[in-house]
Design a protein around this motif. Structure first.
Motif, PDB file in Angstrom:
ATOM      1  N   ILE A   1     -62.500  -5.505 -57.587  1.00 19.05           N
ATOM      2  CA  ILE A   1     -63.840  -6.093 -57.527  1.00 19.05           C
ATOM      3  C   ILE A   1     -64.077  -7.067 -58.686  1.00 19.05           C
ATOM      4  CG2 ILE A   1     -66.320  -5.571 -57.684  1.00 19.05           C
ATOM      5  CD1 ILE A   1     -65.841  -3.143 -55.944  1.00 19.05           C
ATOM      6  N   PRO A   2     -63.794  -6.672 -59.951  1.00 22.06           N
ATOM      7  CA  PRO A   2     -63.976  -7.645 -61.037  1.00 22.06           C
ATOM      8  C   PRO A   2     -63.130  -8.900 -60.852  1.00 22.06           C
ATOM      9  CG  PRO A   2     -63.725  -5.448 -61.950  1.00 22.06           C
ATOM     10  CD  PRO A   2     -63.449  -5.343 -60.488  1.00 22.06           C
ATOM     11  N   THR A   3     -61.901  -8.723 -60.332  1.00 18.50           N
ATOM     12  CA  THR A   3     -61.040  -9.899 -60.152  1.00 18.50           C
ATOM     13  C   THR A   3     -61.653 -10.854 -59.130  1.00 18.50           C
ATOM     14  OG1 THR A   3     -59.093  -8.611 -60.710  1.00 18.50           O
ATOM     15  CG2 THR A   3     -58.720 -10.674 -59.532  1.00 18.50           C
ATOM     16  N   PHE A   4     -62.091 -10.308 -57.984  1.00 22.78           N
ATOM     17  CA  PHE A   4     -62.719 -11.183 -56.981  1.00 22.78           C
ATOM     18  C   PHE A   4     -64.018 -11.771 -57.513  1.00 22.78           C
ATOM     19  CE2 PHE A   4     -60.039  -8.752 -53.904  1.00 22.78           C
ATOM     20  CZ  PHE A   4     -59.330  -9.841 -53.450  1.00 22.78           C
ATOM     21  N   ALA A   5     -64.805 -10.923 -58.210  1.00 20.73           N
ATOM     22  CA  ALA A   5     -66.082 -11.400 -58.727  1.00 20.73           C
ATOM     23  C   ALA A   5     -65.889 -12.543 -59.722  1.00 20.73           C
ATOM     24  CB  ALA A   5     -66.838 -10.246 -59.396  1.00 20.73           C
ATOM     25  N   SER A   6     -64.766 -12.510 -60.450  1.00 22.44           N
ATOM     26  CA  SER A   6     -64.557 -13.541 -61.466  1.00 22.44           C
ATOM     27  C   SER A   6     -64.502 -14.930 -60.834  1.00 22.44           C
ATOM     28  CB  SER A   6     -63.277 -13.267 -62.253  1.00 22.44           C
ATOM     29  OG  SER A   6     -62.151 -13.475 -61.454  1.00 22.44           O
ATOM     30  N   PHE A   7     -64.065 -15.006 -59.570  1.00 23.07           N
ATOM     31  CA  PHE A   7     -63.995 -16.322 -58.919  1.00 23.07           C
ATOM     32  C   PHE A   7     -65.380 -16.881 -58.612  1.00 23.07           C
ATOM     33  CE2 PHE A   7     -59.761 -14.731 -58.268  1.00 23.07           C
ATOM     34  CZ  PHE A   7     -59.011 -15.850 -58.551  1.00 23.07           C
ATOM     35  N   TYR A   8     -66.366 -16.000 -58.588  1.00 26.40           N
ATOM     36  CA  TYR A   8     -67.731 -16.498 -58.451  1.00 26.40           C
ATOM     37  C   TYR A   8     -68.359 -16.773 -59.820  1.00 26.40           C
ATOM     38  CZ  TYR A   8     -72.758 -16.476 -57.858  1.00 26.40           C
ATOM     39  OH  TYR A   8     -74.084 -16.799 -57.928  1.00 26.40           O
ATOM     40  N   PHE A   9     -68.263 -15.786 -60.718  1.00 29.58           N
ATOM     41  CA  PHE A   9     -68.924 -15.917 -62.022  1.00 29.58           C
ATOM     42  C   PHE A   9     -68.381 -17.091 -62.832  1.00 29.58           C
ATOM     43  CE2 PHE A   9     -69.764 -11.200 -61.514  1.00 29.58           C
ATOM     44  CZ  PHE A   9     -71.110 -11.391 -61.246  1.00 29.58           C
ATOM     45  N   ALA A  10     -67.138 -17.479 -62.563  1.00 29.33           N
ATOM     46  CA  ALA A  10     -66.553 -18.603 -63.309  1.00 29.33           C
ATOM     47  C   ALA A  10     -67.306 -19.898 -63.051  1.00 29.33           C
ATOM     48  CB  ALA A  10     -65.086 -18.770 -62.926  1.00 29.33           C
ATOM     49  N   PHE A  11     -68.050 -19.943 -61.969  1.00 31.91           N
ATOM     50  CA  PHE A  11     -68.791 -21.163 -61.622  1.00 31.91           C
ATOM     51  C   PHE A  11     -70.272 -21.059 -61.983  1.00 31.91           C
ATOM     52  CE2 PHE A  11     -65.087 -21.144 -58.900  1.00 31.91           C
ATOM     53  CZ  PHE A  11     -64.634 -22.441 -59.022  1.00 31.91           C
ATOM     54  N   THR A  12     -70.586 -20.157 -62.913  1.00 31.30           N
ATOM     55  CA  THR A  12     -72.003 -19.947 -63.235  1.00 31.30           C
ATOM     56  C   THR A  12     -72.239 -19.997 -64.740  1.00 31.30           C
ATOM     57  OG1 THR A  12     -71.765 -17.574 -63.509  1.00 31.30           O
ATOM     58  CG2 THR A  12     -72.273 -18.349 -61.296  1.00 31.30           C
ATOM     59  N   ARG A  13     -73.528 -20.190 -65.085  1.00 32.83           N
ATOM     60  CA  ARG A  13     -73.967 -19.909 -66.448  1.00 32.83           C
ATOM     61  C   ARG A  13     -74.636 -18.554 -66.355  1.00 32.83           C
ATOM     62  NH1 ARG A  13     -76.972 -24.402 -67.468  1.00 32.83           N
ATOM     63  NH2 ARG A  13     -75.140 -25.513 -68.159  1.00 32.83           N
ATOM     64  N   TRP A  14     -74.167 -17.601 -67.179  1.00 37.07           N
ATOM     65  CA  TRP A  14     -74.443 -16.209 -66.860  1.00 37.07           C
ATOM     66  C   TRP A  14     -74.598 -15.410 -68.139  1.00 37.07           C
ATOM     67  CZ3 TRP A  14     -70.004 -12.396 -65.755  1.00 37.07           C
ATOM     68  CH2 TRP A  14     -70.503 -11.193 -65.255  1.00 37.07           C
ATOM     69  N   ASP A  15     -75.621 -14.534 -68.198  1.00 35.86           N
ATOM     70  CA  ASP A  15     -75.733 -13.640 -69.357  1.00 35.86           C
ATOM     71  C   ASP A  15     -76.116 -12.226 -68.938  1.00 35.86           C
ATOM     72  OD1 ASP A  15     -78.332 -13.865 -68.647  1.00 35.86           O
ATOM     73  OD2 ASP A  15     -79.070 -14.668 -70.553  1.00 35.86           O
ATOM     74  N   PHE A  16     -75.654 -11.796 -67.768  1.00 33.75           N
ATOM     75  CA  PHE A  16     -75.932 -10.484 -67.168  1.00 33.75           C
ATOM     76  C   PHE A  16     -77.335 -10.402 -66.568  1.00 33.75           C
ATOM     77  CE2 PHE A  16     -72.687  -7.841 -69.784  1.00 33.75           C
ATOM     78  CZ  PHE A  16     -71.695  -8.274 -68.939  1.00 33.75           C
ATOM     79  N   PHE A  17     -78.338 -11.112 -67.172  1.00 33.84           N
ATOM     80  CA  PHE A  17     -79.706 -10.999 -66.653  1.00 33.84           C
ATOM     81  C   PHE A  17     -80.046 -12.179 -65.755  1.00 33.84           C
ATOM     82  CE2 PHE A  17     -79.539  -8.923 -70.792  1.00 33.84           C
ATOM     83  CZ  PHE A  17     -79.766  -7.618 -70.386  1.00 33.84           C
ATOM     84  N   THR A  18     -79.714 -13.371 -66.218  1.00 37.69           N
ATOM     85  CA  THR A  18     -79.963 -14.547 -65.396  1.00 37.69           C
ATOM     86  C   THR A  18     -78.624 -15.162 -65.023  1.00 37.69           C
ATOM     87  OG1 THR A  18     -80.046 -15.946 -67.339  1.00 37.69           O
ATOM     88  CG2 THR A  18     -82.134 -15.051 -66.548  1.00 37.69           C
ATOM     89  N   ILE A  19     -78.608 -15.775 -63.868  1.00 41.07           N
ATOM     90  CA  ILE A  19     -77.375 -16.395 -63.412  1.00 41.07           C
ATOM     91  C   ILE A  19     -77.712 -17.705 -62.713  1.00 41.07           C
ATOM     92  CG2 ILE A  19     -77.382 -15.109 -61.226  1.00 41.07           C
ATOM     93  CD1 ILE A  19     -74.255 -14.937 -61.747  1.00 41.07           C
ATOM     94  N   GLN A  20     -76.928 -18.723 -63.021  1.00 38.33           N
ATOM     95  CA  GLN A  20     -77.222 -20.044 -62.467  1.00 38.33           C
ATOM     96  C   GLN A  20     -75.903 -20.672 -62.056  1.00 38.33           C
ATOM     97  OE1 GLN A  20     -78.711 -22.649 -65.473  1.00 38.33           O
ATOM     98  NE2 GLN A  20     -79.018 -24.355 -64.072  1.00 38.33           N
ATOM     99  N   PHE A  21     -75.828 -21.108 -60.813  1.00 41.93           N
ATOM    100  CA  PHE A  21     -74.597 -21.706 -60.321  1.00 41.93           C
ATOM    101  C   PHE A  21     -74.459 -23.134 -60.858  1.00 41.93           C
ATOM    102  CE2 PHE A  21     -71.775 -23.675 -57.255  1.00 41.93           C
ATOM    103  CZ  PHE A  21     -70.815 -22.694 -57.098  1.00 41.93           C
ATOM    104  N   ILE A  22     -73.347 -23.436 -61.519  1.00 46.51           N
ATOM    105  CA  ILE A  22     -73.206 -24.765 -62.114  1.00 46.51           C
ATOM    106  C   ILE A  22     -71.930 -25.480 -61.674  1.00 46.51           C
ATOM    107  CG2 ILE A  22     -74.625 -24.326 -64.162  1.00 46.51           C
ATOM    108  CD1 ILE A  22     -71.985 -23.832 -65.670  1.00 46.51           C
ATOM    109  N   GLY A  23     -71.335 -25.027 -60.571  1.00 43.75           N
ATOM    110  CA  GLY A  23     -70.149 -25.726 -60.061  1.00 43.75           C
ATOM    111  C   GLY A  23     -68.985 -25.664 -61.036  1.00 43.75           C
ATOM    112  N   TRP A  24     -68.283 -26.791 -61.139  1.00 35.99           N
ATOM    113  CA  TRP A  24     -67.043 -26.810 -61.918  1.00 35.99           C
ATOM    114  C   TRP A  24     -67.267 -27.031 -63.408  1.00 35.99           C
ATOM    115  CZ3 TRP A  24     -62.306 -25.673 -59.868  1.00 35.99           C
ATOM    116  CH2 TRP A  24     -62.236 -25.624 -58.473  1.00 35.99           C
ATOM    117  N   ASP A  25     -68.532 -27.037 -63.848  1.00 32.56           N
ATOM    118  CA  ASP A  25     -68.832 -27.385 -65.245  1.00 32.56           C
ATOM    119  C   ASP A  25     -68.004 -26.616 -66.274  1.00 32.56           C
ATOM    120  OD1 ASP A  25     -70.616 -29.068 -64.184  1.00 32.56           O
ATOM    121  OD2 ASP A  25     -72.376 -28.320 -65.270  1.00 32.56           O
TER     122      ASP A  25
END
Lengths: 306, 278
Positions: free
Chosen positions: A45-69
């Motif tokens: 699950i963490p491995t698959f999830a990493s492919f999503y979280f890698a495209f975000t600005r994230w701090d556990f509470f807020t998450i924002q999709f930022i593409g390839w940034d």
């Protein structure tokens, strides 16, 4: 006669069906369950999830999709990029040196020289010592002013460099320590491979007048290929992911001179850039898989050919 | 013949000298420094203590640091190692047992996941996130499960290879006696697997005991650290006291050293598995 053989066939068919069914229930699939649950939850699950979280600005509470940034940042920032190239240098050099030195030592230790047991124990022991302990010990040994290495060099009139403090040298010094710690394992693997080579080959070669060096290149090297595979793959997996030793010796410094992807991941995580850190993880995943998987498949195919 | 023997001994003696310089001197240096007092150690000399021999005082000082943190750390590391290795052995043996005994479409899946487990670097922050949502972040049980998840792949490989060398007749005898799958596994399988179980236990416990990165990520904080973490924390605290730092390294190297002395053969067998067959 016919009925008898038919009856026998029927009976054996029944027996085999029954034994197959009992084989199924004797080795049930639910045996996979405990391991599979832990592996899925904490690894897959963490491995698959990493492919999503890698495209975000994230701090556990807020998450924002930022593409390839995050990836753009990783490859644009010279410091992060340095971590990327250092990882490749580290992986390739450590595994190359372990192959060469491990094979040389294994040949030495399987020949009949004196004190083989002692040598084997001494070379293998660092494998078991904690990486942090080794890192701290070498920080003292490689100290530019008081360290034993430079004091010894000074005895010969040589001014030793700042092994871990010179930005151009730090990474290579750590690679040296890594090889010092890990060559014992490569040697053991090669020794197992050499011992498995049938003596007849060497005897036949000596009848043909082959000498030691020729024996080495035409018999030992090709026939320990499986051991070479194991050593290369193990040290690449370890080397490309290496973190402990770098963290214990330089923490990626001086500056960012000895950073690798794994230490960048940790630094960005500590700094609170979870998305960027996860992008580093995805990059490491791609690097390791792109290098190790083809090697693995290629060597496997080659071996089934033999 | 005689020159041959001379050469053999010459090579041996050179090898002994070179290996002593490269491999023994660092350990001797570690030991010598742990005998010294702070001032003496600060010169980083390779020498017998010039001022006082204070090894025991150093040991006591290391244990007393931060309210006997090292003792807590040893207890934590012991729990972590015993619990995670026990679970790894049972769960991977069960998987290896079924995969080796029963040909099915699952075998390909298991092989693929084992390979992934060996190659793929764990995704740090997403794992923290999962642990946190399960309430297991910064807990010892959480770290135990992490070590199980990351340690299983290698162990499954060893178990699968070993089970396929055990003849099935023993299983069938037990089945005829009416044994269920659990009894078959624990009463017939487990005893037969003893040698590979010892190998997995030894290799895995040295790995878990020496692990630094996973405790650093998943069990941060000073109050329930493992021994490797305390060593790392001491590093900043003892910046100038090499004697105490090295005494600490010495103390936490004792458990793996004992493992090595008693289980040398099993460690070698475990680590070189696959070198011959690939």
């Amino acid at each position: 006669m016919t009925t008898l053989s038919q009856a026998m066939r029927l009976k054996s068919g029944l027996a085999s069906r029954r034994s197959r069914r009992s084989a199924g229930s004797a080795y049930p699939y639910w045996f996979f369950l405990p391991g599979a649950v832990i592996f899925s939850v904490l690894f897959l699950i963490p491995t698959f999830a990493s492919f999503y979280f890698a495209f975000t600005r994230w701090d556990f509470f807020t998450i924002q999709f930022i593409g390839w940034d995050n990836f753009v940042m990783f490859f644009k920032d010279p410091q992060l990029m340095r971590g990327f190239t250092n990882t490749l240098i580290y992986g390739v050099l450590t595994s190359g040196l372990k192959v060469v030195l491990g094979l040389a030592l294994a040949v030495l230790l399987t020949s009949n020289i004196t004190a083989r047991g002692y040598l084997r124990a001494v070379i293998f022991f660092p494998v078991l010592v904690s990486t942090i302990g080794v890192g701290i010990t070498f920080r003292a040994l490689l100290d530019p002013f008081h360290g034993l290495v430079n004091k010894t060099l000074a005895g010969f009139g040589i001014t030793g460099p700042g092994w871990l403090t010179d930005p151009n040298l730090a990474l290579y010094s750590i690679i040296g320590v890594d090889v010092w710690k890990g060559v014992g394992l490569a040697t053991l693997i090669y020794m197992a491979g050499i011992v498995a080579i049938p003596r007849d080959y060497y005897e036949a070669a000596s009848i043909d007048g082959a000498t030691g060096w020729k024996n080495f290149w035409s018999i030992t090297v090709p026939l320990v290929a499986p051991a070479t595979t194991t050593v290369i793959i193990l040290s690449l997996i370890g080397g490309l992911r290496s973190f402990d030793l770098i963290w214990a010796t330089t923490r990626g410094g001086p500056g960012f001179a000895s950073d690798v992807i794994a230490s960048v991941i940790y630094k960005q995580y500590q700094a609170g850039y979870y998305g960027l850190s996860t992008a580093g993880n995805v990059i490491l995943f791609v690097v390791v898989t792109a290098i190790v998987l083809p090697l693995f498949l290629w060597f496997n195919r080659k071996q089934t050919d033999l | 013949m005689k020159t041959h023997a001379v050469r053999r001994h010459a090579v041996g003696i050179i090898a002994i000298l070179v290996s002593a310089v490269i491999f023994l001197v660092p350990f001797a240096f570690l030991l010598l420094t742990s005998f010294k007092n702070v001032q003496d150690a600060s010169f980083l000399d390779f020498s017998w203590p010039k001022q006082q021999f204070v090894f025991w005082e150093n040991v006591v000082a290391v244990f007393q640091t931060n309210d006997y943190m090292l003792i807590t750390a040893f207890i934590n590391s012991a729990i972590l190692t015993v619990a995670s290795v026990t679970l790894v052995v049972i769960f991977s043996a069960m998987i290896g047992w079924v995969v080796a005994r029963r040909a099915s479409r699952w075998n390909g899946v298991v092989s693929m996941l084992v390979l992934a487990g060996l190659i793929v670097p764990p995704a740090i922050v997403p794992t923290v996130w999962v642990l946190q949502s399960l309430g297991l972040f910064k807990t010892l049980p959480g770290l135990v499960l992490i070590e199980v998840a990351f340690g299983m792949s290698f162990s499954i490989l060893l178990f699968r290879a070993f089970v396929s060398t055990i003849p099935r007749e023993l299983d069938e005898a037990a089945l005829i006696d009416g044994a269920g799958p659990l009894r078959l596994f624990f009463q017939v399988g487990f005893p037969l697997l003893r040698s590979v179980i010892v190998t997995v236990i030894v290799v895995q416990s040295v790995t878990v005991f020496n692990d630094f990165a996973n405790p650093l990520y998943f069990l941060p904080g000073a109050e329930n650290a493992t021994v490797q973490l305390t060593l790392f924390n001491f590093q900043s605290q003892y910046q100038t006291s090499w004697n105490l730092l090295f005494t600490d390294i010495l103390l936490i190297t004792i458990p793996p050293l004992i493992m090595y002395i008693f289980f040398n053969r099993q460690i070698v067998a475990g680590l070189t598995a696959g070198a011959v067959k690939g």
